[in-house]
Scaffold this motif. Structure first.
Motif: not given
Length: 199
Positions: A40-44, A50-54, A163-172, A193-196
């Motif tokens: 399900a979608a969760r928004t951070y 803005g926000a990161l939606q995953l 890259l996701a919109g104006g965000l540049a997430p890293t992950f492990t 991922a969506v940059h809201v």
């Protein structure tokens, strides 16, 4: 596997900033249990950015760790049920005026640096860099196996940058035997991922 979040200090140094994310080597495996795979979608929320939606599996719990008001948070995922794992996502954004968003070339370089660091303790001799591609996502990642994990550490690691919109997430993503599906679910979450941003 004892690791730190990918290339953040090096990337921010390239753009004139300081390190913004804590290491994740203190993470320990959670107790195993049974899992539900629905997502399900969760928004951070990222104040001022803005926000990161995953799309997050419902059996995953999350913790938003904010290091400071100016720097990006770290989103940590662990199981409420199922095999033990740890996932850290840091949605990077320019935190000072004039700081440019990283390019795909910057990201590739950071991932290459992370591969060389991981190679020191990896089983694999060849560590290919894979493309991460989604509707609004472009980036890179790699996967390795720790040749001698210590008690309380993880055997497998998948790490990347996108890259996701104006965000540049890293992950492990850190897992053990029997958790192959977790890596696939994590990559699916990140590909979507969506940059809201505010209208």
């Amino acid at each position: 596997m004892k690791v730190r979040t990918i290339g953040i200090a090096a990337l921010l140094a390239l753009h004139g900033g300081g390190a913004c994310a804590a290491g994740i080597e203190e993470m320990k495996p959670a107790a195993p249990a049974a899992a539900d795979k629905a997502a399900a979608a969760r928004t951070y929320n990222l104040p001022g950015h803005g926000a990161l939606q995953l799309q997050v599996p419902q059996a995953w719990r999350d913790i938003l760790h904010q290091t400071s008001n100016e720097l990006p948070p770290i989103i940590l995922f662990t199981p409420t049920a199922g095999e033990a794992f740890k996932i850290a996502v840091t949605p990077l954004y320019p935190h000072s005026q004039g700081m440019a968003q990283p390019t795909l070339a910057d990201m590739r370089k950071s991932v290459e640096m992370a591969v060389e660091e991981a190679r020191k303790q990896a089983v694999e001799k060849e560590i290919p860099i894979q493309e991460l591609k989604g509707p609004s996502v472009t980036g890179y990642y790699f996967s390795v196996t720790d040749k001698s994990p210590k008690p309380g550490e993880y055997k497998y690691m998948t790490q990347g940058f996108f890259l996701a919109g104006g965000l540049a997430p890293t992950f492990t993503v850190l897992t053990n035997d029997g958790s192959e599906n977790i890596v696939a679910e994590a990559l699916a979450m990140l590909r979507n991922a969506v940059h809201v941003t505010k209208q």
